[in-house]
Design a protein around this motif. Structure first.
Motif, PDB file in Angstrom:
ATOM      1  N   THR A 158     -17.840 -23.984 -23.965  1.00  0.00           N
ATOM      2  CA  THR A 158     -18.289 -24.791 -22.832  1.00  0.00           C
ATOM      3  C   THR A 158     -17.637 -24.304 -21.539  1.00  0.00           C
ATOM      4  OG1 THR A 158     -16.501 -26.426 -22.922  1.00  0.00           O
ATOM      5  CG2 THR A 158     -18.388 -26.769 -24.404  1.00  0.00           C
ATOM      6  N   MET A 159     -18.114 -24.813 -20.427  1.00  0.00           N
ATOM      7  CA  MET A 159     -17.542 -24.463 -19.126  1.00  0.00           C
ATOM      8  C   MET A 159     -16.103 -24.942 -19.016  1.00  0.00           C
ATOM      9  SD  MET A 159     -19.921 -22.747 -17.758  1.00  0.00           S
ATOM     10  CE  MET A 159     -19.405 -22.549 -16.052  1.00  0.00           C
ATOM     11  N   ARG A 166     -18.799 -33.477 -20.282  1.00  0.00           N
ATOM     12  CA  ARG A 166     -18.858 -32.030 -20.192  1.00  0.00           C
ATOM     13  C   ARG A 166     -20.057 -31.556 -19.394  1.00  0.00           C
ATOM     14  NH1 ARG A 166     -17.948 -31.383 -26.584  1.00  0.00           N
ATOM     15  NH2 ARG A 166     -15.736 -31.877 -26.681  1.00  0.00           N
ATOM     16  N   SER A 167     -19.885 -30.395 -18.805  1.00  0.00           N
ATOM     17  CA  SER A 167     -21.006 -29.746 -18.143  1.00  0.00           C
ATOM     18  C   SER A 167     -22.033 -29.358 -19.210  1.00  0.00           C
ATOM     19  CB  SER A 167     -20.518 -28.493 -17.415  1.00  0.00           C
ATOM     20  OG  SER A 167     -21.621 -27.671 -17.073  1.00  0.00           O
ATOM     21  N   PRO A 168     -23.327 -29.556 -18.926  1.00  0.00           N
ATOM     22  CA  PRO A 168     -24.340 -29.160 -19.909  1.00  0.00           C
ATOM     23  C   PRO A 168     -24.516 -27.643 -19.983  1.00  0.00           C
ATOM     24  CG  PRO A 168     -25.377 -30.051 -17.947  1.00  0.00           C
ATOM     25  CD  PRO A 168     -23.904 -30.235 -17.761  1.00  0.00           C
ATOM     26  N   ALA A 169     -23.810 -26.911 -19.109  1.00  0.00           N
ATOM     27  CA  ALA A 169     -23.911 -25.454 -19.128  1.00  0.00           C
ATOM     28  C   ALA A 169     -22.919 -24.860 -20.131  1.00  0.00           C
ATOM     29  CB  ALA A 169     -23.636 -24.904 -17.728  1.00  0.00           C
ATOM     30  N   PHE A 170     -23.176 -23.620 -20.547  1.00  0.00           N
ATOM     31  CA  PHE A 170     -22.242 -22.939 -21.450  1.00  0.00           C
ATOM     32  C   PHE A 170     -21.674 -21.704 -20.750  1.00  0.00           C
ATOM     33  CE2 PHE A 170     -26.346 -20.977 -22.228  1.00  0.00           C
ATOM     34  CZ  PHE A 170     -26.065 -19.619 -22.329  1.00  0.00           C
ATOM     35  N   GLN A 219     -25.510 -21.460 -17.272  1.00  0.00           N
ATOM     36  CA  GLN A 219     -26.718 -22.276 -17.125  1.00  0.00           C
ATOM     37  C   GLN A 219     -26.802 -23.311 -18.243  1.00  0.00           C
ATOM     38  OE1 GLN A 219     -30.357 -20.076 -16.291  1.00  0.00           O
ATOM     39  NE2 GLN A 219     -29.153 -18.284 -15.642  1.00  0.00           N
ATOM     40  N   ARG A 220     -27.662 -24.326 -18.035  1.00  0.00           N
ATOM     41  CA  ARG A 220     -27.877 -25.358 -19.047  1.00  0.00           C
ATOM     42  C   ARG A 220     -28.884 -24.854 -20.070  1.00  0.00           C
ATOM     43  NH1 ARG A 220     -29.254 -28.332 -14.437  1.00  0.00           N
ATOM     44  NH2 ARG A 220     -31.326 -28.625 -15.358  1.00  0.00           N
ATOM     45  N   PHE A 221     -28.796 -25.417 -21.283  1.00  0.00           N
ATOM     46  CA  PHE A 221     -29.711 -24.980 -22.335  1.00  0.00           C
ATOM     47  C   PHE A 221     -31.166 -25.345 -22.004  1.00  0.00           C
ATOM     48  CE2 PHE A 221     -25.828 -24.643 -24.893  1.00  0.00           C
ATOM     49  CZ  PHE A 221     -26.048 -23.423 -25.516  1.00  0.00           C
ATOM     50  N   ASP A 222     -31.387 -26.454 -21.286  1.00  0.00           N
ATOM     51  CA  ASP A 222     -32.776 -26.788 -20.937  1.00  0.00           C
ATOM     52  C   ASP A 222     -33.337 -25.789 -19.917  1.00  0.00           C
ATOM     53  OD1 ASP A 222     -31.057 -27.743 -18.992  1.00  0.00           O
ATOM     54  OD2 ASP A 222     -32.274 -29.489 -18.497  1.00  0.00           O
TER      55      ASP A 222
END
Length: 338
Positions: free
Chosen positions: A150-151, A127-131, A185-188
């Protein structure tokens, strides 16, 4: 490397051995190869093929069997892939329709096993780390449900524990802020940007958003890297595998541990289409008597995982290859339309 007569005889030998499971002798080759060659000429060519490592002679028989190197030459240059029977195509199409992605993974793995009669593998989508979107739902005074979309459109749930109660309006405000400023965007990345913003927000929202970022990162990490394995017990019915229980035990350990399988399937993500690993070519598959046929699958044109079939080196590649190929394409289509 080989002249036409040697290529035809090697192709005939591999096909007969796959079909019958018995060492192939000169008489059988003469009958099925369609060449006007004397038995002596066939034996000479077989000796040449044995010398370069494409065939071997079991001690108990005058016939010969293909070696992993012979199989490799066969699948790379001599294999004629047969179109899959319409009944099998229909079975795949009816089973791999848009639905819950996890069910699709299980269905694809089961179909690969049923159609090939070996073990089916599906590496779940990376999965993409983005939401795409998040929401907060109050479960009690200090327990909040974080809902992450998720994306890929899947939903992840995580429970957040807070030190103080958080009002419904604060939950709505925090969710709106996340979705308006950080969707995609990613959580980090969000964590870095939030450091600059949190000083301007109320304490209850700051704590909630920091906890949401931590929970979202953990949800993504936990969802990564898994393999769905179906039909491994079918390999017990394969004589050349079941006759060596020590080797078979190592293979089942690999199915259970999944680490080597994940590495092998991950290697196949960059392949343009079907890829075949034969015997000891990959140190990640613990059996010389095994082959793995893989193909990548995608969502909206982006490769997200790999699927395949594990079986004996003596498998009907001309049939297994289209099974794997078509399953990958239908799974890609179903996931893209989910």
């Amino acid at each position: 490397m080989l002249n036409d007569r040697a290529r035809i005889l090697l192709k005939t030998l591999v096909e007969r051995y796959i079909a019958d499971g018995e060492p192939v002798g000169s008489r059988t080759l003469s009958k099925h190869a369609g060449l006007a060659l004397s038995p002596a000429s066939i034996r000479n060519i077989m000796s040449d093929l044995e010398e370069i490592g494409f065939v071997a002679s079991p001690h108990t028989s005058a016939g010969r069997v293909p070696t992993p190197r012979g199989y490799r030459f066969f699948v790379d240059t001599l294999l004629t892939v047969r179109p899959l029977e319409q009944s099998a195509v229909s079975q795949l199409e009816s089973s791999l329709t848009p639905s819950d992605p996890q069910r699709l993974m299980t269905a694809a793995s089961t179909l690969l096993s049923d159609l090939s009669r070996f073990a089916g593998l599906v590496m779940t989508p990376r999965r993409s780390p983005a939401f795409r979107q998040i929401e907060f739902l109050s479960l009690s005074d200090k327990r909040i449900l974080l809902i992450i979309v998720t994306m890929e459109g899947e939903v992840e749930n995580r429970v957040i524990l807070t030190e103080q109660p958080v009002s419904a309006s604060a939950l709505t405000e925090a969710a709106n802020y996340f979705n308006q400023n950080f969707a995609g965007q990613r959580f980090d990345q969000v964590r870095v940007k939030l450091r600059e913003e949190l000083g301007r927000m109320r304490d209850d929202i700051t704590r909630l958003m920091a906890a949401a970022v931590d929970a979202g990162s953990q949800a993504h990490d936990a969802s990564q890297d898994n393999v769905v394995v179906s039909g491994s017990r079918k390999l017990l019915d394969v004589q050349e595998l079941s006759s060596n229980m020590g080797s078979l035990r190592r293979l089942f350990d690999a199915f259970e541990q999944k680490t080597g399988l994940l590495q092998l399937l991950d290697q196949s993500r960059s392949a343009a289409g079907v890829q075949i690993f034969i015997g000891g070519e990959s140190e990640l598959l613990p059996l010389d008597e095994c082959s793995l046929v893989t193909a990548p699958y995608s969502v909206d044109g982006q490769v997200v995982g790999t699927l395949g079939v594990v079986g004996p080196t003596r498998m009907a590649y001309e049939r297994v290859v289209p099974i794997v190929d078509i399953t990958a394409k239908l799974l890609s289509s179903a996931l893209s339309h989910h």
